[in-house]
Scaffold this active site. Structure first.
Site: not given
Length: 436
Positions: A217, A271
């Protein structure tokens, strides 16, 4: 595992990921409890409404609440599956803060029973899932925790990591269609989590270790950040040389093996603007490229602020329209938004001259309160603002034709108005030269 109708699921955190995830799971027939610390969020969800803007989310939440498969509370309850979807911010020194994750795990420990599965979805530093495991082992010594103290596949509970990989504006589609990477603290944990995700994910589900899934991720978002930094650095060079960066990128991308991304006023969102720092914090001596990309993208926002200030100071008294506050187009998410940072800097300096156009907001964010800036609609901005600082490429802004932009000073940080002619401040209409 129980059938969908018999499955109880708790989702910890009802934010931009937690609420859509809870609703999608509830649509399968599982009984889902969404837990959030904010009472107003709980009240909104229980009334069948949403507190965030996302395509089709309002209809889905309304439907599953009406059917009784989704409810919200500030208090946790026993369940079969616990999904943690809480924020993972970083501190002022860019060190990751997993406090919310550990708080969620502490709450889960109080109701945990043999057979349960805990899945962390929050983007996290490598090793966070193992910290959750170790915390649960301390808080629940009566349970055999996998991968702790030599306990392997005979553990009483399962613990896994499965990060979301969705795009705001397409969350409900991508929660179902995108591939998922599922990392277990043991192979059996990964398989148990896999069985859960297969209930609602059409994309491929690939199992691995928790650490590999965590790093995957972070790698995805760091990759995007580095590539955006290249585009932003090109834009700085083009400004210095007097070249149109948008034309250069369009021409360069005609090469069959070149695909340069679009520059902008910086990088935002929870993010891409945050996660690369988790890799830097884990291995500072091995991440000069990732660190530099973060710094380039942050400096690009400073560059835009300087450009805007110079334009505004050259045109005393002319109202300024800041077009957009969100971190990307067509959403209402202002987290880590470079557009918001630019607007706050300009409002702090020029006060009432600054007007904000954000079609996805009904009120100004707290950061702009008390600055003198005010929220207006796009038509009012076109009529009254002689300076337009384009910060977000909302579809609404793309629809503004050259005719309505003529005679204005325009700083287009997104390249959506390539037909905008070079500006001379003498062209501003006299009626727009208003005292500040």
């Amino acid at each position: 595992m129980a059938s969908a109708a018999e499955l109880d699921v708790v989702v910890m955190g009802l934010g931009y990921i937690g609420l859509p995830t809870a609703a999608v799971i509830a649509r399968t027939g599982a009984r889902v409890l969404g837990v959030d610390v904010t009472a107003s969020v709980v009240e909104t969800v229980n009334s069948g409404r949403v507190h965030i803007e996302e395509v089709d989310l309002d209809g889905l939440v309304s439907g599953v609440v009406a059917r009784g498969t989704l409810r919200a509370s500030t208090q946790i309850a026993p369940a079969d599956i616990f999904v943690i979807a809480v924020p993972t911010p970083f501190a002022a020194d860019h060190q990751p803060d997993i406090g919310y994750v550990l708080q969620a795990a502490t709450s889960i420990a109080a109701v945990l029973k043999a057979g349960d599965t805990i899945i962390l979805e929050s983007t996290s530093p490598v090793g966070t899932t193992e910290q959750v495991r170790d915390l649960l082992a301390v808080l629940r010594p009566d349970l055999r925790v996998p991968g702790h103290g030599g306990i392997g596949e005979s553990a009483d509970i399962a613990i896994a990591y499965c990060p979301e990989r969705v795009l705001p504006g397409r969350i409900l589609v991508e929660l179902i269609d995108n591939d998922r990477v599922i990392g277990g603290v043991t192979p059996r944990c990964a398989r148990k989590a896999l069985a859960f995700y297969r209930r609602f994910v059409r994309g491929a589900c690939v199992t691995t270790t928790a650490r590999a899934a965590e790093m995957t991720k972070l790698t995805e978002n760091a990759f995007r950040d580095v590539n955006i930094a290249f585009a932003n650095e090109l834009s700085l060079v083009a400004d210095r040389l007097g070249v149109d960066v948008w034309e250069v990128i369009r021409l360069a991308n005609r090469h069959p093996r070149v695909n340069i991304l679009s520059p902008g006023p910086g990088v935002g969102g929870h993010c891409i603007a945050v996660d690369p720092w988790f890799l830097v914090a884990a291995a500072p001596d091995s991440t000069p490229l990732i660190r530099t990309a973060r710094e380039v993208n942050d400096r690009k926002t400073d560059h835009v602020i300087a450009q805007a200030v110079a334009m505004i100071e050259a045109m005393p008294g002319v109202p300024v329209g800041c077009m957009g506050l969100a971190f990307k187009a067509n959403i209402d998410d202002f987290r880590e938004s470079p557009a918001l940072r630019v607007a706050v800097a300009l409002a702090g300096r020029f006060g009432e001259r600054v007007r904000i156009v954000e079609p996805h907001a009904d009120a100004l964010p707290e950061a702009l309160e008390g600055t003198g800036a005010r929220l207006i609609d796009v038509d009012t901005a076109i009529e009254t603002c002689g300076i337009m600082i384009l910060l977000v490429d909302h579809d609404l802004f793309r629809s503004i034709p050259l005719q309505e932009r003529q005679g204005k000073a325009v700083l287009d940080t997104r390249g959506i108005w390539p037909d905008q002619p070079p500006f001379s401040h003498e062209m501003v209409r006299p009626e727009l030269r208003l005292a500040s």
